[in-house]
Design an enzyme around this catalytic site. Structure first.
Site, PDB file in Angstrom:
ATOM      1  CG  ASP A  15      32.700  17.066 -21.084  1.00 45.09           C
ATOM      2  OD1 ASP A  15      33.755  16.560 -20.652  1.00 45.09           O
ATOM      3  OD2 ASP A  15      32.401  18.261 -20.876  1.00 45.09           O
ATOM      4  CG  ASP A  17      33.262  18.735 -14.989  1.00 41.41           C
ATOM      5  OD1 ASP A  17      32.660  18.418 -13.963  1.00 41.41           O
ATOM      6  OD2 ASP A  17      34.483  18.552 -15.147  1.00 41.41           O
TER       7      ASP A  17
END
Length: 268
Positions: A15, A17
């Site tokens: 991922d 963020d």
């Protein structure tokens, strides 16, 4: 908890963020970990449910944070949605609520964007949701257009606080039409499988790194990946205990994996 059996090599999905950056700031260790992957020529993809930006836009944003990530190593829910629609109805048509990341991805797979009798209504992220566009989407869904949304995230972050995101607007359209959208992005494992195909690898030797149990870890598990939860984003020390499933490993941040990309389950 049983340790996974050692494997010769690991490929990585991660991922963006909360794992590599927080807002516009580099999470310490992220640059070193990515440099290590590049040095070892390890395939990786950076994932995001945000459909606003194209990979080129995201590459520039990450570069400003101090991370060198090529466009080809960025996979968004917009790309996954376009890939999904291309397999479902090639060269179809769609009425789109979203930004350049979504419209560009759909154009690149040969879709026509129209507000007249489209095959699909496709809802993505935007900072300027229009009442007129939402009303048009509701009427098109009522007339028979299939309802697709890039991701179910109800809110997104900003410097001023949370913002309504795709999931919230999808709920509005669903309430008005009685038609539930099909969400392509995390936690749908379809997002992971499309990323695996883009990476040219398999679930057996690929690992997902994320900061959310309900999206990153869940979709990784459901796609057959080993998972690592980092505590540098939304999750806290006890977060994993709140769910009926668990990641393979929990670490404070991606910095804990520097020097161990060949075997991320080694402890110092």
């Amino acid at each position: 908890m049983a340790e996974p059996e050692p494997r010769q090599t690991w490929n990585y999905l991660m991922d963006m963020d909360g794992v590599l950056v927080h807002e516009e700031h580099l999470i310490p260790g992220a640059d070193k970990f990515l440099a290590e992957l590049r040095e070892r020529e390890v395939p990786f993809l950076v994932l995001t449910n945000n459909s606003i930006y194209t990979p080129r836009d995201l590459r520039a944003r990450l570069a400003r944070s101090g991370l060198d990530v090529p466009e080809s190593s960025i996979w968004t829910s917009a790309l996954a949605t376009a890939r999904f629609l291309d397999t479902q109805r090639p060269n179809g048509s769609a009425f789109v609520i979203g930004e350049a990341g979504l419209t560009t991805a759909l154009h690149e797979v040969g879709y026509v964007l129209t507000d007249r009798d489209p095959d699909y209504v496709v809802l993505g992220e935007t900072r300027t949701y229009s009442f007129t566009a939402i009303t048009r989407a509701i009427r098109l869904v009522e007339e028979g257009a299939k309802f697709i949304a890039t991701n179910p995230d109800a809110t997104g972050p900003s410097r001023e606080g949370v913002l309504p995101a795709t999931g919230s607007i999808a709920a509005l359209i669903e309430r008005a039409t009685g038609r539930e959208p099909y969400y392509v992005g995390k936690p749908n494992p379809l997002m992971m499988r499309s990323a695996l195909r883009a990476l040219g690898t398999h679930s057996e030797n690929t690992l997902m790194i994320g900061d959310r149990m309900d999206t990153d870890v869940r979709s990784g598990l459901e796609a057959g990946l080993q998972t690592i939860l980092v505590l540098s984003g939304i999750s806290a020390d006890n977060t994993a205990e709140l769910y009926p499933y668990r990641p393979t490993r929990v670490v404070a941040s991606i910095a804990d994996l520097v020097g161990h990309s060949h075997d991320p389950f080694l402890r110092d």
